[in-house]
Motif scaffolding. Sequence first.
Motif, PDB file in Angstrom:
ATOM      1  N   ASN A  44       0.806  -1.226   0.000  1.00 12.29           N
ATOM      2  CA  ASN A  44       0.000   0.000   0.000  1.00 12.29           C
ATOM      3  C   ASN A  44       0.834   1.270   0.000  1.00 12.29           C
ATOM      4  OD1 ASN A  44      -2.193  -1.646   0.088  1.00 12.29           O
ATOM      5  ND2 ASN A  44      -2.788  -1.175   2.194  1.00 12.29           N
ATOM      6  N   ARG A  45       2.130   1.148   0.200  1.00  9.39           N
ATOM      7  CA  ARG A  45       2.976   2.330   0.315  1.00  9.39           C
ATOM      8  C   ARG A  45       3.261   2.924  -1.053  1.00  9.39           C
ATOM      9  NH1 ARG A  45       7.252  -0.514   4.401  1.00  9.39           N
ATOM     10  NH2 ARG A  45       5.873  -0.676   6.213  1.00  9.39           N
ATOM     11  N   LYS A  46       3.179   4.237  -1.122  1.00 14.66           N
ATOM     12  CA  LYS A  46       3.485   4.964  -2.344  1.00 14.66           C
ATOM     13  C   LYS A  46       4.232   6.237  -1.989  1.00 14.66           C
ATOM     14  CE  LYS A  46      -0.667   3.419  -4.818  1.00 14.66           C
ATOM     15  NZ  LYS A  46      -1.919   3.869  -5.506  1.00 14.66           N
ATOM     16  N   LEU A  47       5.043   6.690  -2.903  1.00 18.44           N
ATOM     17  CA  LEU A  47       5.736   7.952  -2.680  1.00 18.44           C
ATOM     18  C   LEU A  47       4.790   9.127  -2.844  1.00 18.44           C
ATOM     19  CD1 LEU A  47       9.106   7.282  -4.536  1.00 18.44           C
ATOM     20  CD2 LEU A  47       8.675   7.273  -2.064  1.00 18.44           C
ATOM     21  N   SER A  48       3.772   8.965  -3.674  1.00 14.90           N
ATOM     22  CA  SER A  48       2.836  10.050  -3.935  1.00 14.90           C
ATOM     23  C   SER A  48       1.991  10.370  -2.701  1.00 14.90           C
ATOM     24  CB  SER A  48       1.905   9.672  -5.098  1.00 14.90           C
ATOM     25  OG  SER A  48       0.895  10.651  -5.241  1.00 14.90           O
ATOM     26  N   LEU A  49       1.829  11.664  -2.424  1.00 13.35           N
ATOM     27  CA  LEU A  49       0.967  12.109  -1.333  1.00 13.35           C
ATOM     28  C   LEU A  49      -0.283  12.797  -1.885  1.00 13.35           C
ATOM     29  CD1 LEU A  49       3.680  13.500   1.106  1.00 13.35           C
ATOM     30  CD2 LEU A  49       2.524  11.287   1.189  1.00 13.35           C
ATOM     31  N   LYS A  50      -0.604  12.481  -3.120  1.00 15.47           N
ATOM     32  CA  LYS A  50      -1.794  13.059  -3.726  1.00 15.47           C
ATOM     33  C   LYS A  50      -3.037  12.544  -3.015  1.00 15.47           C
ATOM     34  CE  LYS A  50      -4.133  13.628  -8.176  1.00 15.47           C
ATOM     35  NZ  LYS A  50      -4.125  13.285  -9.620  1.00 15.47           N
ATOM     36  N   VAL A  51      -3.979  13.445  -2.789  1.00 12.59           N
ATOM     37  CA  VAL A  51      -5.221  13.083  -2.108  1.00 12.59           C
ATOM     38  C   VAL A  51      -6.224  12.623  -3.156  1.00 12.59           C
ATOM     39  CG1 VAL A  51      -7.099  13.909  -0.649  1.00 12.59           C
ATOM     40  CG2 VAL A  51      -4.761  14.741  -0.276  1.00 12.59           C
ATOM     41  N   GLU A  52      -6.535  11.327  -3.123  1.00  8.09           N
ATOM     42  CA  GLU A  52      -7.453  10.751  -4.098  1.00  8.09           C
ATOM     43  C   GLU A  52      -8.622  10.083  -3.382  1.00  8.09           C
ATOM     44  OE1 GLU A  52      -4.892   9.403  -7.847  1.00  8.09           O
ATOM     45  OE2 GLU A  52      -4.257   8.378  -6.013  1.00  8.09           O
ATOM     46  N   ARG A  53      -9.817  10.256  -3.944  1.00  8.66           N
ATOM     47  CA  ARG A  53     -11.051   9.675  -3.400  1.00  8.66           C
ATOM     48  C   ARG A  53     -11.201   9.928  -1.898  1.00  8.66           C
ATOM     49  NH1 ARG A  53     -11.990   4.213  -3.584  1.00  8.66           N
ATOM     50  NH2 ARG A  53      -9.789   3.811  -3.177  1.00  8.66           N
ATOM     51  N   PRO A  54     -11.002  11.183  -1.460  1.00  8.40           N
ATOM     52  CA  PRO A  54     -11.106  11.456  -0.025  1.00  8.40           C
ATOM     53  C   PRO A  54     -12.517  11.214   0.501  1.00  8.40           C
ATOM     54  CG  PRO A  54     -11.079  13.496  -1.259  1.00  8.40           C
ATOM     55  CD  PRO A  54     -10.775  12.408  -2.240  1.00  8.40           C
ATOM     56  N   ILE A  55     -12.572  10.933   1.799  1.00  8.84           N
ATOM     57  CA  ILE A  55     -13.838  10.683   2.489  1.00  8.84           C
ATOM     58  C   ILE A  55     -14.047  11.816   3.484  1.00  8.84           C
ATOM     59  CG2 ILE A  55     -15.121   9.093   3.963  1.00  8.84           C
ATOM     60  CD1 ILE A  55     -13.026   6.920   2.991  1.00  8.84           C
ATOM     61  N   PHE A  56     -15.132  12.555   3.319  1.00 11.09           N
ATOM     62  CA  PHE A  56     -15.465  13.633   4.252  1.00 11.09           C
ATOM     63  C   PHE A  56     -16.641  13.197   5.127  1.00 11.09           C
ATOM     64  CE2 PHE A  56     -13.344  15.941   0.820  1.00 11.09           C
ATOM     65  CZ  PHE A  56     -12.442  16.707   1.545  1.00 11.09           C
ATOM     66  N   ILE A  57     -16.430  13.240   6.433  1.00  9.98           N
ATOM     67  CA  ILE A  57     -17.470  12.878   7.398  1.00  9.98           C
ATOM     68  C   ILE A  57     -18.064  14.165   7.937  1.00  9.98           C
ATOM     69  CG2 ILE A  57     -17.923  11.730   9.596  1.00  9.98           C
ATOM     70  CD1 ILE A  57     -15.401   9.965   8.803  1.00  9.98           C
ATOM     71  N   LEU A  58     -19.345  14.366   7.676  1.00  4.89           N
ATOM     72  CA  LEU A  58     -20.025  15.602   8.022  1.00  4.89           C
ATOM     73  C   LEU A  58     -21.096  15.355   9.069  1.00  4.89           C
ATOM     74  CD1 LEU A  58     -20.681  17.183   4.486  1.00  4.89           C
ATOM     75  CD2 LEU A  58     -18.595  17.255   5.863  1.00  4.89           C
ATOM     76  N   GLY A  59     -21.452  16.426   9.769  1.00  2.00           N
ATOM     77  CA  GLY A  59     -22.529  16.380  10.747  1.00  2.00           C
ATOM     78  C   GLY A  59     -22.332  17.476  11.764  1.00  2.00           C
ATOM     79  N   ALA A  60     -23.399  17.850  12.438  1.00  3.35           N
ATOM     80  CA  ALA A  60     -23.301  18.846  13.501  1.00  3.35           C
ATOM     81  C   ALA A  60     -22.473  18.293  14.656  1.00  3.35           C
ATOM     82  CB  ALA A  60     -24.701  19.215  14.004  1.00  3.35           C
ATOM     83  N   PRO A  61     -21.763  19.149  15.377  1.00  2.00           N
ATOM     84  CA  PRO A  61     -21.048  18.679  16.562  1.00  2.00           C
ATOM     85  C   PRO A  61     -21.974  17.926  17.510  1.00  2.00           C
ATOM     86  CG  PRO A  61     -20.394  20.919  16.043  1.00  2.00           C
ATOM     87  CD  PRO A  61     -21.538  20.594  15.132  1.00  2.00           C
ATOM     88  N   ARG A  62     -21.478  16.867  18.119  1.00  2.00           N
ATOM     89  CA  ARG A  62     -22.191  16.006  19.067  1.00  2.00           C
ATOM     90  C   ARG A  62     -23.277  15.173  18.391  1.00  2.00           C
ATOM     91  NH1 ARG A  62     -18.526  15.748  22.651  1.00  2.00           N
ATOM     92  NH2 ARG A  62     -20.027  14.888  24.153  1.00  2.00           N
ATOM     93  N   SER A  63     -23.165  14.986  17.081  1.00  2.00           N
ATOM     94  CA  SER A  63     -24.138  14.180  16.347  1.00  2.00           C
ATOM     95  C   SER A  63     -23.644  12.776  16.037  1.00  2.00           C
ATOM     96  CB  SER A  63     -24.521  14.875  15.036  1.00  2.00           C
ATOM     97  OG  SER A  63     -25.292  16.022  15.261  1.00  2.00           O
TER      98      SER A  63
END
Length: 310
Positions: A44-63
């Motif tokens: 799984n190791r790669k030299l590239s630090l490109k951000v691909e297919r990121p996952i954003f977890i959203l919601g109000a605080p304390r949700s």
Amino acid sequence: MTSSTPLAPHTGLSAVKAAKLAAVGLVADRKERRELERPVPAANRKLSLKVERPIFILGAPRSGTTFLGSCVGALPEVSYHFEPRLTKAVARCVYEGSWTPQRAARYFRGYYGALLAASGHGGLRFAEKDPENCFIVPFLTEVFPDAVFLHVYRDGRDVAVSHAEQPWLNASSTGSGKSGRGGTPWGAAPRFWVEPERRDEFSRVSDLARSAWMWRRFTSSALTQLAELPADRVRHLRYEDIVSRPAEAAEAVADFLQVGDAAGRQALHARFGKARPNSVGRWRARLDENDLADVRAQAEPLLTELGYTT
């Protein structure tokens, strides 16, 4: 008519303050990751630090965002980061328009890459949770066209109870000199997400009402902005369903994130299995009639829309 009440002071994000947030954030991120720390398989190791297919977890605080983030972070192919300080502050600049999208994009891409580098996670799929991202979904989709979004929402009455137990928006914290991860001082001063015409009101209402106000603004913004995206890029999770049926929630997230290996699915099931059912319905014992009226005054339409008042 413009309100005379100023917003809670912002960091300003000068070059010096941005650099400080970045440095402090990298150190804090390393400490916060210790629970999930694991070796990265050589394949799984790669030299590239490109951000691909990121996952954003959203919601109000304390949700339930922290819990959901810990579940996603258990996936072997994911590099998970808890509320990165620098981008948390930049998100406000994006929302207010005080930074150009191009400048903000450079900070987001660069800092996410730095987090991957500091973690030794080049080649892993980047994931982060930050409630402020509820307000900048269009920006995030522009910067990361292949991003996906997990949105968790919870009964606003329980959120108000849980949030008001914390010092962040409470009147007693005003002037304490303490601030959040993005540099915004604690206390009752209106935040960037408060409607401009209601800023004076925000500081006068009760701590519970401010917390319910927060829940409404974060949750409604996330729902509205995510509705503009294709269905295959968004998954909404009801917190109460997560704690009552954790196995189903684990499978839903695994399918959404296209987790193909058994180890990843097992890791998700193990994490989701730690959900606490006693966190649901706390408002019934904690809110008296006056408290409940304060919460309803700020949040009842959205509570009804989401099925929490039937």
